[in-house]
Design a protein around this motif. Structure first.
Motif, PDB file in Angstrom:
ATOM      1  N   LYS A 104      -8.148  -9.690  -8.216  1.00  0.00           N
ATOM      2  CA  LYS A 104      -6.773 -10.619  -8.191  1.00  0.00           C
ATOM      3  C   LYS A 104      -7.133 -11.567  -6.770  1.00  0.00           C
ATOM      4  CE  LYS A 104      -6.427  -7.499 -10.926  1.00  0.00           C
ATOM      5  NZ  LYS A 104      -5.884  -6.027 -10.814  1.00  0.00           N
ATOM      6  N   PHE A 105      -8.091 -11.034  -6.236  1.00  0.00           N
ATOM      7  CA  PHE A 105      -7.787 -12.588  -4.646  1.00  0.00           C
ATOM      8  C   PHE A 105      -8.252 -13.319  -5.163  1.00  0.00           C
ATOM      9  CE2 PHE A 105      -5.674  -8.044  -2.487  1.00  0.00           C
ATOM     10  CZ  PHE A 105      -4.889  -9.133  -1.819  1.00  0.00           C
ATOM     11  N   ASP A 153       3.929 -21.465  -4.856  1.00  0.00           N
ATOM     12  CA  ASP A 153       2.300 -21.921  -4.603  1.00  0.00           C
ATOM     13  C   ASP A 153       1.950 -22.309  -5.876  1.00  0.00           C
ATOM     14  OD1 ASP A 153       3.050 -20.464  -2.654  1.00  0.00           O
ATOM     15  OD2 ASP A 153       1.591 -18.541  -3.288  1.00  0.00           O
ATOM     16  N   LYS A 162      -2.894 -19.036  -0.366  1.00  0.00           N
ATOM     17  CA  LYS A 162      -1.695 -18.384   0.742  1.00  0.00           C
ATOM     18  C   LYS A 162      -1.029 -16.876  -0.284  1.00  0.00           C
ATOM     19  CE  LYS A 162      -0.670 -18.022   5.577  1.00  0.00           C
ATOM     20  NZ  LYS A 162      -1.496 -18.134   6.191  1.00  0.00           N
ATOM     21  N   VAL A 163      -1.086 -15.536   0.141  1.00  0.00           N
ATOM     22  CA  VAL A 163      -0.033 -14.837  -0.204  1.00  0.00           C
ATOM     23  C   VAL A 163       0.946 -14.218   1.300  1.00  0.00           C
ATOM     24  CG1 VAL A 163      -0.896 -14.621  -2.404  1.00  0.00           C
ATOM     25  CG2 VAL A 163      -1.548 -13.364  -0.862  1.00  0.00           C
ATOM     26  N   PRO A 164       1.860 -14.229   0.844  1.00  0.00           N
ATOM     27  CA  PRO A 164       2.246 -12.862   2.568  1.00  0.00           C
ATOM     28  C   PRO A 164       2.639 -11.624   2.498  1.00  0.00           C
ATOM     29  CG  PRO A 164       3.923 -13.864   0.652  1.00  0.00           C
ATOM     30  CD  PRO A 164       2.822 -14.289  -0.100  1.00  0.00           C
ATOM     31  N   SER A 165       1.286 -10.776   1.557  1.00  0.00           N
ATOM     32  CA  SER A 165       1.278  -9.518   1.776  1.00  0.00           C
ATOM     33  C   SER A 165       1.112  -8.927   3.201  1.00  0.00           C
ATOM     34  CB  SER A 165       0.631  -9.194   1.139  1.00  0.00           C
ATOM     35  OG  SER A 165      -0.017  -9.703  -0.332  1.00  0.00           O
ATOM     36  N   LEU A 166       1.069  -9.706   4.138  1.00  0.00           N
ATOM     37  CA  LEU A 166       0.305  -8.618   5.414  1.00  0.00           C
ATOM     38  C   LEU A 166       1.109  -9.145   6.317  1.00  0.00           C
ATOM     39  CD1 LEU A 166      -3.259  -8.096   5.399  1.00  0.00           C
ATOM     40  CD2 LEU A 166      -1.666  -6.530   3.956  1.00  0.00           C
ATOM     41  N   ARG A 167       1.655 -10.044   5.842  1.00  0.00           N
ATOM     42  CA  ARG A 167       2.710 -10.705   7.030  1.00  0.00           C
ATOM     43  C   ARG A 167       3.476 -10.458   8.156  1.00  0.00           C
ATOM     44  NH1 ARG A 167       7.680 -12.790   3.007  1.00  0.00           N
ATOM     45  NH2 ARG A 167       7.534 -10.670   2.546  1.00  0.00           N
ATOM     46  N   ASP A 168       3.341  -8.699   8.605  1.00  0.00           N
ATOM     47  CA  ASP A 168       3.760  -7.934   9.326  1.00  0.00           C
ATOM     48  C   ASP A 168       2.559  -6.881   9.873  1.00  0.00           C
ATOM     49  OD1 ASP A 168       3.562  -6.382   7.391  1.00  0.00           O
ATOM     50  OD2 ASP A 168       5.987  -5.515   6.752  1.00  0.00           O
ATOM     51  N   VAL A 169       1.705  -7.306   9.865  1.00  0.00           N
ATOM     52  CA  VAL A 169       0.004  -7.096  10.430  1.00  0.00           C
ATOM     53  C   VAL A 169      -0.584  -8.391  11.178  1.00  0.00           C
ATOM     54  CG1 VAL A 169      -2.138  -5.569   9.144  1.00  0.00           C
ATOM     55  CG2 VAL A 169       0.157  -4.985   8.112  1.00  0.00           C
ATOM     56  N   SER A 176       1.096   2.539   5.676  1.00  0.00           N
ATOM     57  CA  SER A 176       2.256   2.969   5.867  1.00  0.00           C
ATOM     58  C   SER A 176       2.420   4.289   5.293  1.00  0.00           C
ATOM     59  CB  SER A 176       3.232   1.874   4.677  1.00  0.00           C
ATOM     60  OG  SER A 176       2.516   2.077   3.082  1.00  0.00           O
ATOM     61  N   ALA A 222      -3.587  -1.826   4.507  1.00  0.00           N
ATOM     62  CA  ALA A 222      -3.052  -1.580   5.382  1.00  0.00           C
ATOM     63  C   ALA A 222      -1.211  -0.819   5.082  1.00  0.00           C
ATOM     64  CB  ALA A 222      -2.559  -3.118   5.701  1.00  0.00           C
ATOM     65  N   GLU A 223      -2.100  -1.134   3.105  1.00  0.00           N
ATOM     66  CA  GLU A 223      -0.947  -0.205   2.114  1.00  0.00           C
ATOM     67  C   GLU A 223      -0.715   0.758   3.054  1.00  0.00           C
ATOM     68  OE1 GLU A 223      -1.217  -0.789  -2.021  1.00  0.00           O
ATOM     69  OE2 GLU A 223       0.212  -0.641  -1.729  1.00  0.00           O
ATOM     70  N   PHE A 237       1.666  -9.676  -4.708  1.00  0.00           N
ATOM     71  CA  PHE A 237       1.654 -10.294  -3.192  1.00  0.00           C
ATOM     72  C   PHE A 237       2.718 -10.111  -2.469  1.00  0.00           C
ATOM     73  CE2 PHE A 237      -2.579 -10.190  -5.662  1.00  0.00           C
ATOM     74  CZ  PHE A 237      -2.606  -8.808  -4.876  1.00  0.00           C
ATOM     75  N   TYR A 238       3.641 -10.809  -3.419  1.00  0.00           N
ATOM     76  CA  TYR A 238       4.813 -11.466  -2.253  1.00  0.00           C
ATOM     77  C   TYR A 238       5.878 -11.140  -2.975  1.00  0.00           C
ATOM     78  CZ  TYR A 238       2.119 -15.601  -4.131  1.00  0.00           C
ATOM     79  OH  TYR A 238       1.238 -16.822  -4.184  1.00  0.00           O
ATOM     80  N   ARG A 239       5.992  -9.434  -2.898  1.00  0.00           N
ATOM     81  CA  ARG A 239       6.877  -8.138  -2.933  1.00  0.00           C
ATOM     82  C   ARG A 239       7.345  -8.179  -1.693  1.00  0.00           C
ATOM     83  NH1 ARG A 239       8.292  -6.237  -7.953  1.00  0.00           N
ATOM     84  NH2 ARG A 239       9.907  -4.948  -6.815  1.00  0.00           N
ATOM     85  N   PHE A 269       5.873  -3.518  -0.358  1.00  0.00           N
ATOM     86  CA  PHE A 269       5.021  -3.796   0.451  1.00  0.00           C
ATOM     87  C   PHE A 269       5.000  -3.140   1.724  1.00  0.00           C
ATOM     88  CE2 PHE A 269       0.710  -4.881   2.120  1.00  0.00           C
ATOM     89  CZ  PHE A 269       0.065  -3.919   1.568  1.00  0.00           C
ATOM     90  N   ARG A 270       3.871  -1.736   1.300  1.00  0.00           N
ATOM     91  CA  ARG A 270       4.228  -0.460   2.242  1.00  0.00           C
ATOM     92  C   ARG A 270       5.091  -0.341   2.563  1.00  0.00           C
ATOM     93  NH1 ARG A 270       2.400  -1.118   7.242  1.00  0.00           N
ATOM     94  NH2 ARG A 270       3.471  -3.375   8.183  1.00  0.00           N
ATOM     95  N   ALA A 313      -1.521  -4.910  -8.663  1.00  0.00           N
ATOM     96  CA  ALA A 313      -1.030  -5.886  -8.841  1.00  0.00           C
ATOM     97  C   ALA A 313      -2.476  -6.427 -10.016  1.00  0.00           C
ATOM     98  CB  ALA A 313      -1.630  -6.802  -7.926  1.00  0.00           C
ATOM     99  N   SER A 314      -0.862  -7.021 -11.422  1.00  0.00           N
ATOM    100  CA  SER A 314      -2.038  -7.609 -12.580  1.00  0.00           C
ATOM    101  C   SER A 314      -2.386  -9.059 -12.347  1.00  0.00           C
ATOM    102  CB  SER A 314      -0.686  -7.604 -13.544  1.00  0.00           C
ATOM    103  OG  SER A 314      -0.104  -6.390 -13.768  1.00  0.00           O
ATOM    104  N   TYR A 330      -5.789  -5.655   2.614  1.00  0.00           N
ATOM    105  CA  TYR A 330      -4.712  -4.902   1.407  1.00  0.00           C
ATOM    106  C   TYR A 330      -4.963  -3.414   1.528  1.00  0.00           C
ATOM    107  CZ  TYR A 330      -1.253  -5.240  -2.277  1.00  0.00           C
ATOM    108  OH  TYR A 330      -0.443  -5.289  -3.052  1.00  0.00           O
TER     109      TYR A 330
END
Lengths: 189, 311
Positions: free
Chosen positions: B29-30, A123, B40-47, B308, B304-305, A73-75, A78-79, A87-88, B301
């Motif tokens: 996972k979430f 985190d 909080k995780v940064p996955s959708l930062r640009d969405v 792309s 959003a994936e 989730f930090y990569r 992504f997209r 994810a693992s 998530y």
């Protein structure tokens, strides 16, 4: 594909490399007080598990703190990849606040996984220090200014090459590091 | 399978069983992320995500907004009551105006069944249905099934009864689709006036006897009587409904096995559920709410994936 692969490290050499890394860590961390080992999921975690077990055998301390960190989730890609990232599980049941963290990954390539791992670590608290152990360092393929503190073996390979680490009892019959001339399909884990 | 087969989440009807499993695995996972000190995780930062609520909601709206924020997405909120919809703007115009501001995902609740399908044919953004009239409420069904899976394991062969106002409930329809796809057995129970005539055709048996239904099931999913959607009288009085179809402690004590009680909220205490049941250990109503955020994070998530690959 498998036939074309070149073995870089196996057998006694492999064992000696692991032992050397363990002793380098012991030299630095001695009794592993206030120290935790964190493997990057999922391939790095296999290496970390092995290191963790070996270290405990050598120093005779039964409970060195050990976690597995998933950085999906930090990569930052992504997209932007052709195939989705799955994810693992993160298994970290402790805080790293004020601790010395030994981050462990099997292959250090672009450095992006480690960048994501450093983000993810935030985190769980503010670590005192973070050091990086990489079994394989592909030093000519870095995208970011990230270097390992402990290196098993350095591999100079072309960008399109792929390095895979096999672990006995996990995904292979023996411990070995293989170099494929072309990128392995991503679904092979 | 590592990605959804669909670009939008319009209804459970359009999902494959593998899609549902993928959403569950991602939600696992979430859920772990939500139990960390920093959630909080940064996955959708640009969405950028627009929450368009043309109908009232508290739980679903907060849950979606939290899920979006936990994924670091940018969020804009919209509710029909305080917007130009009142001035006569059409749905398509409203949404297109919002999309012109570069929005990637749309989460929408709308009183008209099918509004999302209509929209999906006209706009480029990925659409998530947060309830369309009496039609579907897919994320609610997913979180319900996810909560059941957490308690019972694999849902294949498990028995679930949906109690209450089936006729007006989008939760019921989505739940029936979802549970059928996961291999569970579904019955519906309520007054005959509130059960659609052909419900058996989509894989739900009908049971009019509350006692029999409770004795049969592993999970009782109790729905609210949707008085706001009932234009005619479907039963004589709430008091009579409560006496005939309300779930109370006495009824549950008569059943010799533990049954999990679920409710999508908001509860009308004393009508479909008595307080002693709603607050009992058998009730997993608050776990449902907790799981709602994880499920919605997973859906956002994964969609959003998907984006792309199309753009």
């Amino acid at each position: 594909m498998e036939k074309k692969a070149r073995t870089i490290l196996q057998g006694l050499q492999f064992k000696l490399t692991l032992d050397r890394l363990c002793h380098q860590l012991i030299e630095e961390y001695q009794s592993f007080e206030n120290t935790c080992l964190i493997g990057v999921q999922d391939r790095g975690a296999r290496f970390a598990e092995r290191l963790h077990a070996n270290l405990q055998d050598i120093v005779g301390i039964p409970n060195i703190e050990f976690g597995k960190l998933d950085v999906t989730f930090y990569r930052d890609d992504f997209r932007r990849r052709s195939t989705p990232l799955i994810a693992s599980k993160t298994e970290m049941d402790f805080s790293i606040e004020g601790k010395k963290v030994v981050l462990i990954d099997d292959v250090l390539y672009s450095g992006r996984t480690i960048r994501a791992a450093l983000d993810a670590l935030q985190d769980y608290g503010r670590p005192k220090t973070v050091q990086l152990v990489a079994l394989v360092d592909r030093r000519f393929n870095r995208h970011l200014p990230i270097q390992a503190d402990y290196i098993g073996i350095t591999v100079d390979a072309l960008n399109e090459a792929y390095v895979r680490v096999d672990w006995e009892g996990l995904n292979s019959k023996k411990d070995q590091i293989l170099l494929f001339p072309k990128k392995e399909p991503e679904n092979l884990k | 399978m590592s990605q959804l087969s669909t670009r939008h989440l319009i209804g459970i009807k359009f999902l494959k069983p593998e899609d549902i499993q993928l959403i569950f695995e991602t939600a696992d996972k979430f859920k772990e992320v939500l139990n960390r000190p920093i959630k909080k995780v940064p996955s959708l930062r640009d969405v950028t995500i627009a929450n368009l609520f043309f109908e009232n909601s508290t739980r679903t709206r907060i849950s979606f907004e939290l899920a979006e924020k936990r994924l670091s997405a940018d969020v804009v909120n919209f509710s029909a009551s305080s917007s130009s919809v009142k001035k006569g703007e059409t749905l398509l115009d409203t949404v297109n105006n919002i999309l012109a501001m570069k929005v990637d995902l749309v989460v929408m609740r709308h009183p008209a069944p099918g509004a999302h399908i209509f929209l999906s044919k006209h706009i480029d953004a990925n659409i998530i249905n947060a309830g369309d009239g009496t039609h579907e409420h897919p994320t609610q069904a997913l979180l319900d099934a996810y909560s059941m899976r957490e308690k019972l394991g694999d849902l294949r062969g498990k028995k679930i009864v949906i109690f209450g106002d089936i006729l007006h409930s989008r939760v019921a329809l989505s739940n029936i689709f979802c549970l059928n796809k996961l291999g569970a057995k579904v019955k519906v129970c309520g007054p005959p006036t509130l059960i659609p005539k052909y419900i058996h055709r989509i894989g739900a048996e009908v049971e009019y006897d509350v006692n029999k239904a409770l004795a049969w099931c592993d999970v009782a999913n109790v729905l609210r009587i949707q008085l706001e959607r009932q234009d005619i009288k479907y039963f004589p009085s709430l008091r009579e409904y409560s006496r005939s179809f309300g779930i109370n402690k006495k009824l549950l004590d008569r059943v010799d096995k533990p049954i999990y009680i679920m409710h999508p909220g908001p509860i009308n205490r004393g009508v479909e559920l008595t307080s002693d049941v709603a607050d009992s250990k058998q009730s997993i109503i608050l776990q449902q709410v907790e799981n709602g955020v994880a499920i919605r994070m997973a859906v956002l998530y994964l969609l959003a994936e998907k984006r792309s690959h199309n753009s």
